[in-house]
Design a protein around this motif. Structure first.
Motif, short mmCIF file in Angstrom:
data_model
loop_
_atom_site.label_atom_id
_atom_site.label_comp_id
_atom_site.label_asym_id
_atom_site.label_seq_id
_atom_site.Cartn_x
_atom_site.Cartn_y
_atom_site.Cartn_z
N UNK A 160 0.83 -1.21 0.00
CA UNK A 160 0.00 0.00 0.00
C UNK A 160 0.87 1.26 0.00
N UNK A 161 2.16 1.09 0.20
CA UNK A 161 3.08 2.22 0.28
C UNK A 161 3.92 2.28 -0.98
N UNK A 162 4.14 3.49 -1.47
CA UNK A 162 4.99 3.63 -2.66
C UNK A 162 6.46 3.40 -2.31
N UNK A 163 6.79 3.36 -1.02
CA UNK A 163 8.17 3.14 -0.59
C UNK A 163 8.51 1.65 -0.49
N UNK A 164 7.50 0.80 -0.43
CA UNK A 164 7.74 -0.63 -0.22
C UNK A 164 7.74 -1.37 -1.55
N UNK A 165 8.64 -2.31 -1.66
CA UNK A 165 8.74 -3.16 -2.84
C UNK A 165 8.29 -4.55 -2.42
N UNK A 166 7.33 -5.09 -3.11
CA UNK A 166 6.84 -6.42 -2.76
C UNK A 166 7.12 -7.34 -3.94
N UNK A 167 8.18 -8.08 -3.87
CA UNK A 167 8.55 -9.05 -4.90
C UNK A 167 9.44 -10.10 -4.26
N UNK A 168 10.01 -10.98 -5.08
CA UNK A 168 10.88 -12.04 -4.55
C UNK A 168 10.21 -12.82 -3.43
N UNK A 169 9.12 -13.45 -3.75
CA UNK A 169 8.37 -14.21 -2.75
C UNK A 169 8.81 -15.67 -2.74
N UNK A 170 9.07 -16.20 -1.56
CA UNK A 170 9.38 -17.61 -1.39
C UNK A 170 8.10 -18.32 -0.95
N UNK A 171 7.83 -19.48 -1.55
CA UNK A 171 6.63 -20.26 -1.22
C UNK A 171 7.02 -21.63 -0.71
N UNK A 172 6.22 -22.16 0.21
CA UNK A 172 6.43 -23.51 0.72
C UNK A 172 5.08 -24.12 1.08
N UNK A 173 4.81 -25.29 0.55
CA UNK A 173 3.62 -26.06 0.91
C UNK A 173 4.11 -27.33 1.60
N UNK A 174 4.22 -27.30 2.94
CA UNK A 174 4.73 -28.47 3.65
C UNK A 174 3.93 -29.72 3.32
N UNK A 175 4.63 -30.75 2.94
CA UNK A 175 4.02 -32.05 2.63
C UNK A 175 2.99 -31.98 1.51
N UNK A 176 2.99 -30.90 0.73
CA UNK A 176 2.06 -30.78 -0.38
C UNK A 176 0.61 -30.68 0.03
N UNK A 177 0.35 -30.28 1.26
CA UNK A 177 -1.03 -30.21 1.77
C UNK A 177 -1.70 -28.89 1.45
N UNK A 178 -2.77 -28.61 2.19
CA UNK A 178 -3.56 -27.41 1.97
C UNK A 178 -2.88 -26.13 2.47
N UNK A 179 -1.98 -26.27 3.45
CA UNK A 179 -1.33 -25.10 4.03
C UNK A 179 -0.15 -24.68 3.17
N UNK A 180 -0.08 -23.37 2.89
CA UNK A 180 1.02 -22.80 2.11
C UNK A 180 1.54 -21.59 2.88
N UNK A 181 2.86 -21.44 2.95
CA UNK A 181 3.49 -20.28 3.58
C UNK A 181 4.20 -19.47 2.51
#
Length: 167
Positions: A26-47
């Motif tokens: 929401x801020x023009x000062x913040x950069x939101x990119x380079x996201x790391x994803x992990x779905x432990x055990x391939x289940x429904x939960x994703x971080x």
């Protein structure tokens, strides 16, 4: 699994099907990119852990909806690794000069704030050493067959790939 398809429209602009936004700056000062994803055990939960805000998100429905569950502060080049059923390792660099590599063990049942980050590597010259201004980072981590955590990163100063092995 959801397929996200991209195609150019008649005006040459890319259009995406089923594209979801789970974090916005929401801020023009913040950069939101380079996201790391992990779905432990391939289940429904994703971080997810994102640059530059350092927000940590969790989805309990395979990415349909997202909730911010923590904030680490400004970071870059995040990576996430499932260590075992109860813990996740995050590695990232700080956007400072010099640019140190940090790691943090995350226990989802206790929350992101339950542990503190640990310094993995910082070029020994420190601030004031012109060589410290060189780029370094892009950490990644694996669990070795003897149960140790190997974190690797590059160093622009030494023009090398470096690593740190820890228990």
């Amino acid at each position: 699994v959801t397929l996200i398809e991209g195609k150019r429209n008649d005006d040459g602009i890319w259009e995406w099907s089923d594209d979801r936004i789970f974090g916005e700056s929401k801020s023009s000062d913040a950069i939101l990119n380079e996201v790391a994803l992990l779905a432990p055990d391939g289940g429904d939960i994703v971080y997810a852990l994102g640059r530059e805000t350092g927000e940590v998100w969790q989805s309990q429905d395979r990415g349909e909806t997202w909730t911010v569950i923590g904030r680490q502060g400004a970071l870059q080049q995040p990576t996430l690794l499932q260590v075992d059923d109860n813990k996740i390792f995050a590695a990232y660099v700080k956007p400072t000069i010099p640019r140190p590599v940090y790691g943090k063990m995350f226990y989802p049942e206790h929350g992101w704030e339950a542990t503190t980050e640990k310094l993995i590597y910082q070029f020994p010259g420190g601030a004031g050493d012109v060589r410290s201004d060189y780029d370094m980072g892009n950490p990644d981590a694996v669990l070795t067959n003897d149960g140790k955590l190997l974190t690797v990163y590059y160093s622009g100063v030494t023009r090398s790939i470096r690593g740190n092995l820890s228990d």
